[in-house]
Design a protein around this motif. Structure first.
Motif, PDB file in Angstrom:
ATOM      1  N   GLU A 164       0.912  -1.172  -0.060  1.00 37.90           N
ATOM      2  CA  GLU A 164      -0.035   0.095   0.131  1.00 37.90           C
ATOM      3  C   GLU A 164       0.848   1.223  -0.131  1.00 37.90           C
ATOM      4  OE1 GLU A 164      -3.531   0.198  -0.453  1.00 37.90           O
ATOM      5  OE2 GLU A 164      -2.911  -1.739  -0.965  1.00 37.90           O
ATOM      6  N   HIS A 165       2.141   1.114   0.646  1.00 44.69           N
ATOM      7  CA  HIS A 165       2.807   2.327   0.786  1.00 44.69           C
ATOM      8  C   HIS A 165       3.806   2.463  -0.355  1.00 44.69           C
ATOM      9  CE1 HIS A 165       4.224   5.869   2.872  1.00 44.69           C
ATOM     10  NE2 HIS A 165       5.586   5.351   2.761  1.00 44.69           N
ATOM     11  N   LEU A 166       3.922   1.227  -1.076  1.00 46.57           N
ATOM     12  CA  LEU A 166       4.671   1.619  -2.595  1.00 46.57           C
ATOM     13  C   LEU A 166       3.698   2.219  -3.503  1.00 46.57           C
ATOM     14  CD1 LEU A 166       6.313  -1.949  -2.556  1.00 46.57           C
ATOM     15  CD2 LEU A 166       7.273   0.084  -3.286  1.00 46.57           C
ATOM     16  N   LYS A 167       2.550   1.774  -3.536  1.00 49.36           N
ATOM     17  CA  LYS A 167       1.520   2.284  -4.394  1.00 49.36           C
ATOM     18  C   LYS A 167       1.139   3.832  -4.093  1.00 49.36           C
ATOM     19  CE  LYS A 167      -1.074  -1.923  -5.105  1.00 49.36           C
ATOM     20  NZ  LYS A 167      -2.409  -2.535  -4.794  1.00 49.36           N
ATOM     21  N   TRP A 168       1.001   4.218  -2.777  1.00 52.60           N
ATOM     22  CA  TRP A 168       1.038   5.555  -2.498  1.00 52.60           C
ATOM     23  C   TRP A 168       2.060   6.277  -2.973  1.00 52.60           C
ATOM     24  CZ3 TRP A 168       3.136   9.324   0.673  1.00 52.60           C
ATOM     25  CH2 TRP A 168       2.552  10.414   0.884  1.00 52.60           C
ATOM     26  N   VAL A 169       3.199   5.990  -2.502  1.00 51.82           N
ATOM     27  CA  VAL A 169       4.366   6.806  -2.709  1.00 51.82           C
ATOM     28  C   VAL A 169       4.621   6.878  -4.539  1.00 51.82           C
ATOM     29  CG1 VAL A 169       7.070   6.932  -3.090  1.00 51.82           C
ATOM     30  CG2 VAL A 169       5.663   6.404  -0.935  1.00 51.82           C
ATOM     31  N   LEU A 170       4.414   5.906  -5.241  1.00 51.52           N
ATOM     32  CA  LEU A 170       4.502   5.838  -6.687  1.00 51.52           C
ATOM     33  C   LEU A 170       3.211   7.088  -7.125  1.00 51.52           C
ATOM     34  CD1 LEU A 170       4.933   2.186  -7.605  1.00 51.52           C
ATOM     35  CD2 LEU A 170       6.446   4.066  -8.277  1.00 51.52           C
ATOM     36  N   ARG A 171       2.283   6.954  -6.798  1.00 53.87           N
ATOM     37  CA  ARG A 171       1.116   7.951  -7.268  1.00 53.87           C
ATOM     38  C   ARG A 171       1.754   9.460  -6.746  1.00 53.87           C
ATOM     39  NH1 ARG A 171      -2.655   4.446  -4.178  1.00 53.87           N
ATOM     40  NH2 ARG A 171      -3.793   3.131  -5.648  1.00 53.87           N
ATOM     41  N   MET A 172       2.147   9.513  -5.835  1.00 50.39           N
ATOM     42  CA  MET A 172       2.572  10.948  -5.156  1.00 50.39           C
ATOM     43  C   MET A 172       3.827  11.628  -6.186  1.00 50.39           C
ATOM     44  SD  MET A 172       0.563  11.861  -2.944  1.00 50.39           S
ATOM     45  CE  MET A 172       1.321  13.304  -2.218  1.00 50.39           C
ATOM     46  N   LEU A 173       4.765  10.469  -6.264  1.00 50.92           N
ATOM     47  CA  LEU A 173       5.887  10.902  -7.212  1.00 50.92           C
ATOM     48  C   LEU A 173       5.590  11.133  -8.587  1.00 50.92           C
ATOM     49  CD1 LEU A 173       8.596   8.657  -5.702  1.00 50.92           C
ATOM     50  CD2 LEU A 173       8.383  11.070  -5.166  1.00 50.92           C
ATOM     51  N   GLU A 174       4.774  10.252  -9.163  1.00 56.79           N
ATOM     52  CA  GLU A 174       4.378  10.414 -10.784  1.00 56.79           C
ATOM     53  C   GLU A 174       3.380  11.407 -10.896  1.00 56.79           C
ATOM     54  OE1 GLU A 174       5.592   6.250 -12.720  1.00 56.79           O
ATOM     55  OE2 GLU A 174       3.891   6.008 -11.297  1.00 56.79           O
ATOM     56  N   ARG A 175       2.140  11.544 -10.067  1.00 53.03           N
ATOM     57  CA  ARG A 175       1.330  12.306 -10.311  1.00 53.03           C
ATOM     58  C   ARG A 175       1.100  13.718  -9.490  1.00 53.03           C
ATOM     59  NH1 ARG A 175      -3.874   8.456  -9.416  1.00 53.03           N
ATOM     60  NH2 ARG A 175      -3.341   6.702 -10.942  1.00 53.03           N
ATOM     61  N   GLY A 176       1.981  13.508  -8.215  1.00 56.40           N
ATOM     62  CA  GLY A 176       1.782  14.635  -7.305  1.00 56.40           C
ATOM     63  C   GLY A 176       0.515  14.536  -6.524  1.00 56.40           C
ATOM     64  N   ILE A 217     -11.902  13.334 -10.739  1.00 53.27           N
ATOM     65  CA  ILE A 217     -11.255  14.516 -11.180  1.00 53.27           C
ATOM     66  C   ILE A 217     -12.219  15.260 -12.080  1.00 53.27           C
ATOM     67  CG2 ILE A 217      -9.568  15.341 -12.568  1.00 53.27           C
ATOM     68  CD1 ILE A 217      -7.903  12.949 -11.638  1.00 53.27           C
ATOM     69  N   GLU A 218     -13.105  14.565 -13.011  1.00 53.42           N
ATOM     70  CA  GLU A 218     -13.794  15.124 -14.010  1.00 53.42           C
ATOM     71  C   GLU A 218     -15.221  15.652 -13.192  1.00 53.42           C
ATOM     72  OE1 GLU A 218     -12.533  12.269 -17.683  1.00 53.42           O
ATOM     73  OE2 GLU A 218     -14.821  12.276 -16.966  1.00 53.42           O
ATOM     74  N   ALA A 219     -15.701  14.759 -12.166  1.00 54.10           N
ATOM     75  CA  ALA A 219     -17.115  15.303 -11.676  1.00 54.10           C
ATOM     76  C   ALA A 219     -16.940  16.108 -10.515  1.00 54.10           C
ATOM     77  CB  ALA A 219     -17.790  13.897 -11.298  1.00 54.10           C
ATOM     78  N   ARG A 220     -15.752  16.104  -9.811  1.00 47.39           N
ATOM     79  CA  ARG A 220     -15.785  16.877  -8.563  1.00 47.39           C
ATOM     80  C   ARG A 220     -14.695  18.029  -8.702  1.00 47.39           C
ATOM     81  NH1 ARG A 220     -19.833  16.722  -5.228  1.00 47.39           N
ATOM     82  NH2 ARG A 220     -18.203  17.296  -3.581  1.00 47.39           N
ATOM     83  N   LEU A 221     -13.468  17.852  -9.301  1.00 46.40           N
ATOM     84  CA  LEU A 221     -12.508  18.852  -9.264  1.00 46.40           C
ATOM     85  C   LEU A 221     -12.024  19.270 -10.476  1.00 46.40           C
ATOM     86  CD1 LEU A 221     -10.277  16.385  -6.960  1.00 46.40           C
ATOM     87  CD2 LEU A 221     -11.890  18.188  -6.088  1.00 46.40           C
ATOM     88  N   GLY A 222     -12.268  19.046 -11.641  1.00 49.55           N
ATOM     89  CA  GLY A 222     -12.025  19.509 -12.721  1.00 49.55           C
ATOM     90  C   GLY A 222     -11.215  18.713 -13.413  1.00 49.55           C
ATOM     91  N   ASN A 223     -10.513  18.992 -14.514  1.00 47.41           N
ATOM     92  CA  ASN A 223      -9.673  18.038 -15.113  1.00 47.41           C
ATOM     93  C   ASN A 223      -8.170  18.274 -14.838  1.00 47.41           C
ATOM     94  OD1 ASN A 223     -11.759  17.089 -16.950  1.00 47.41           O
ATOM     95  ND2 ASN A 223     -11.776  18.709 -18.116  1.00 47.41           N
ATOM     96  N   ASP A 224      -7.764  19.341 -13.892  1.00 45.95           N
ATOM     97  CA  ASP A 224      -6.445  19.402 -13.559  1.00 45.95           C
ATOM     98  C   ASP A 224      -6.146  19.383 -12.245  1.00 45.95           C
ATOM     99  OD1 ASP A 224      -3.587  21.256 -15.208  1.00 45.95           O
ATOM    100  OD2 ASP A 224      -3.636  19.712 -13.544  1.00 45.95           O
ATOM    101  N   LEU A 225      -6.190  18.282 -11.606  1.00 43.63           N
ATOM    102  CA  LEU A 225      -6.149  18.210  -9.962  1.00 43.63           C
ATOM    103  C   LEU A 225      -5.040  19.263  -9.417  1.00 43.63           C
ATOM    104  CD1 LEU A 225      -7.535  17.270  -7.324  1.00 43.63           C
ATOM    105  CD2 LEU A 225      -5.845  15.292  -7.674  1.00 43.63           C
ATOM    106  N   PRO A 226      -3.691  19.029  -9.840  1.00 37.70           N
ATOM    107  CA  PRO A 226      -2.758  19.937  -9.261  1.00 37.70           C
ATOM    108  C   PRO A 226      -2.897  21.493  -9.344  1.00 37.70           C
ATOM    109  CG  PRO A 226      -1.688  18.296 -10.578  1.00 37.70           C
ATOM    110  CD  PRO A 226      -3.194  18.122 -10.794  1.00 37.70           C
ATOM    111  N   ASP A 227      -3.619  22.171 -10.474  1.00 40.20           N
ATOM    112  CA  ASP A 227      -3.980  23.349 -10.593  1.00 40.20           C
ATOM    113  C   ASP A 227      -5.003  23.867  -9.646  1.00 40.20           C
ATOM    114  OD1 ASP A 227      -1.814  23.745 -12.412  1.00 40.20           O
ATOM    115  OD2 ASP A 227      -3.273  23.682 -14.107  1.00 40.20           O
ATOM    116  N   PHE A 228      -5.832  22.910  -9.176  1.00 39.62           N
ATOM    117  CA  PHE A 228      -7.046  23.191  -8.339  1.00 39.62           C
ATOM    118  C   PHE A 228      -6.564  23.576  -7.139  1.00 39.62           C
ATOM    119  CE2 PHE A 228     -11.283  22.523  -6.880  1.00 39.62           C
ATOM    120  CZ  PHE A 228     -11.236  22.031  -5.344  1.00 39.62           C
ATOM    121  N   PHE A 229      -5.420  22.959  -6.770  1.00 40.36           N
ATOM    122  CA  PHE A 229      -4.730  23.697  -5.189  1.00 40.36           C
ATOM    123  C   PHE A 229      -4.016  24.583  -5.576  1.00 40.36           C
ATOM    124  CE2 PHE A 229      -6.098  18.885  -4.836  1.00 40.36           C
ATOM    125  CZ  PHE A 229      -6.922  19.175  -3.721  1.00 40.36           C
TER     126      PHE A 229
END
Length: 229
Positions: A164-176, A217-229
């Motif tokens: 689970e931690h590997l998956k979380w870290v990979l998402r955070m490093l690759e997607r942000g 992302i599409e329904a709640r946050l728009g198409n660009d999650l990093p820019d949302f924040f």
């Protein structure tokens, strides 16, 4: 410089008296601080003095461990011998010593190249605890170069917590960012979003089960999650 060293040591001594309760742990911590102060002021680190600091860093009790590893970190860039001793600790036969060497790499005073060297090996350690913290250090030090090694480890990892931690870290490093579903009562589902080092609740009460990241992302946050924040 001597004043800075003295104030740092006095701060640590005060911490020992307030936080560490066992007499043996207190003595061990104070001895490590004393030899550090001598080495930092004189510019000479004797082997027997280094051994006193390592004795604290290797300790299973968190009090001496934190004192010892912080002193080693403080001396790292001043005495080349520290680097070799850290490698020895990271390759110890004792898992708690390997863990101590890896978890302490979070400090930015430790050079990135050295961190990469140790954690790239530690993610394949026989101890799940060591592997977990090696993965965590890859994230906390933002070692993007080790993403391929993380993916290779994920293919063979058996421990659920590490997976689970590997998956979380990979998402955070690759997607942000990372999105998690959280079941609430009455069949409602909330989402929780981790962005960089922040934990943000980005939405709640979504009436849909088994939704994907793209749905959110599409329904709640728009198409660009990093820019949302």
């Amino acid at each position: 410089m001597d004043k800075v060293i003295f104030e740092y040591c006095e701060f640590l001594r005060g911490h020992v008296e307030k936080v560490i309760h066992g007499p043996t742990d207190k003595k061990l911590s104070h001895q490590a601080i004393n030899v550090y102060q001598k080495a930092a002021i004189s510019g000479i680190l004797e082997k027997e003095d280094l051994d006193q600091i390592l004795l604290a860093a290797r300790n299973k009790h968190l009090g001496p461990f934190y004192i010892g590893t912080d002193l080693l970190t403080e001396l790292f860039n001043r005495f080349p011998i520290i680097e070799n001793e850290w490698r020895i600790l990271a390759n110890s036969n004792l898992s708690h010593e390997r863990w101590a060497a890896i978890t302490s790499l979070n400090d930015e005073r430790i050079p990135i190249k050295f961190v990469e060297e140790l954690v790239s090996k530690a993610i394949n350690d026989k101890s799940a605890r060591v592997r977990f913290f090696a993965v965590e250090r890859i994230y906390s030090r933002k070692l993007f170069s080790l993403i391929p090694e993380l993916k290779q480890r994920l293919e063979i990892e058996k421990n659920e917590k590490v997976i689970e931690h590997l998956k979380w870290v990979l998402r955070m490093l690759e997607r942000g960012y990372n999105i998690r579903q959280k079941k609430e009562k009455d069949d409602f589902t909330s989402i929780e979003v981790d962005v960089s080092n922040k934990h943000l609740v980005a939405g709640s009460m979504i009436l849909k089960e088994n939704f994907t990241d793209e749905d959110i992302i599409e329904a709640r946050l728009g198409n660009d999650l990093p820019d949302f924040f």
